[in-house]
Write a protein that holds these residues in place. Sequence first.
Motif, mmCIF file in Angstrom:
data_model
loop_
_atom_site.group_PDB
_atom_site.id
_atom_site.type_symbol
_atom_site.label_atom_id
_atom_site.label_comp_id
_atom_site.label_asym_id
_atom_site.label_seq_id
_atom_site.Cartn_x
_atom_site.Cartn_y
_atom_site.Cartn_z
ATOM 1 N N ARG A 1 5.285 4.904 8.409
ATOM 2 C CA ARG A 1 5.377 3.445 8.577
ATOM 3 C C ARG A 1 4.120 2.740 8.050
ATOM 4 N NH1 ARG A 1 10.106 4.219 8.736
ATOM 5 N NH2 ARG A 1 11.236 4.647 10.624
ATOM 6 N N SER A 2 2.950 3.240 8.418
ATOM 7 C CA SER A 2 1.710 2.559 8.033
ATOM 8 C C SER A 2 1.417 2.669 6.539
ATOM 9 C CB SER A 2 0.526 3.088 8.850
ATOM 10 O OG SER A 2 0.236 4.420 8.502
ATOM 11 N N SER A 3 1.908 3.724 5.906
ATOM 12 C CA SER A 3 1.639 3.922 4.479
ATOM 13 C C SER A 3 2.536 3.089 3.581
ATOM 14 C CB SER A 3 1.828 5.394 4.115
ATOM 15 O OG SER A 3 3.216 5.714 4.154
ATOM 16 N N GLY A 4 3.634 2.600 4.150
ATOM 17 C CA GLY A 4 4.595 1.870 3.326
ATOM 18 C C GLY A 4 5.452 2.798 2.482
ATOM 19 N N ARG B 1 8.267 4.632 0.717
ATOM 20 C CA ARG B 1 9.555 4.075 0.317
ATOM 21 C C ARG B 1 10.667 5.105 0.355
ATOM 22 N NH1 ARG B 1 7.168 0.604 -4.676
ATOM 23 N NH2 ARG B 1 6.077 -0.896 -3.380
ATOM 24 N N GLY C 1 12.309 -0.811 8.854
ATOM 25 C CA GLY C 1 11.922 -0.481 7.487
ATOM 26 C C GLY C 1 13.090 0.082 6.713
#
Length: 173
Positions: free
Chosen positions: A107-110, A112, A133
Amino acid sequence: LDPHVWLSPDNARAIVAGIARALIKADPAHAERYSANASAMTARIATLDEALRRQLQPVQKAPYLVFHDAYHYFERHYGLTPIGAVTLTPERPPGAWNLSELRRHVRSSGARCIFTEPQFRPNIVAALKDGPGNILEGVLDPLGAGLTPGPGLWFDLMHGLADSLSNCLSDSL
């Protein structure tokens, strides 16, 4: 150490050169043929490498997670942005605490995309995708398990990895 050395075009060229040297030493009467074959294969690898570099360039900065830690050579060669792996070895899934930390990291890293492998489709990936997300799931196959054996196998394997990465990461942009 990452034993998946074949996932780098640089290593593939070195392997071709080493095989050619060994064949020439063992059978010097056919040295010219071995050298010509090695040159042709090296050129074919260079063509593939350039095509994959162009294909992966648009998604180089897109973060993603892989199921197991098998892609260092490929990722470094093409300048990709992995955030980690679910497990170092597919036979040993992470525990509850590690899974919780991994979910936070995703989640924190983004990230994909999360990539599984055809040989291992763990429920862990579903757990990592749960929550807010839009994390997509892709499949990477470092062994070419579903590919037809033959002289084009390595090229098909490399194209498959690049296609999976670029498709999932592009879809998530």
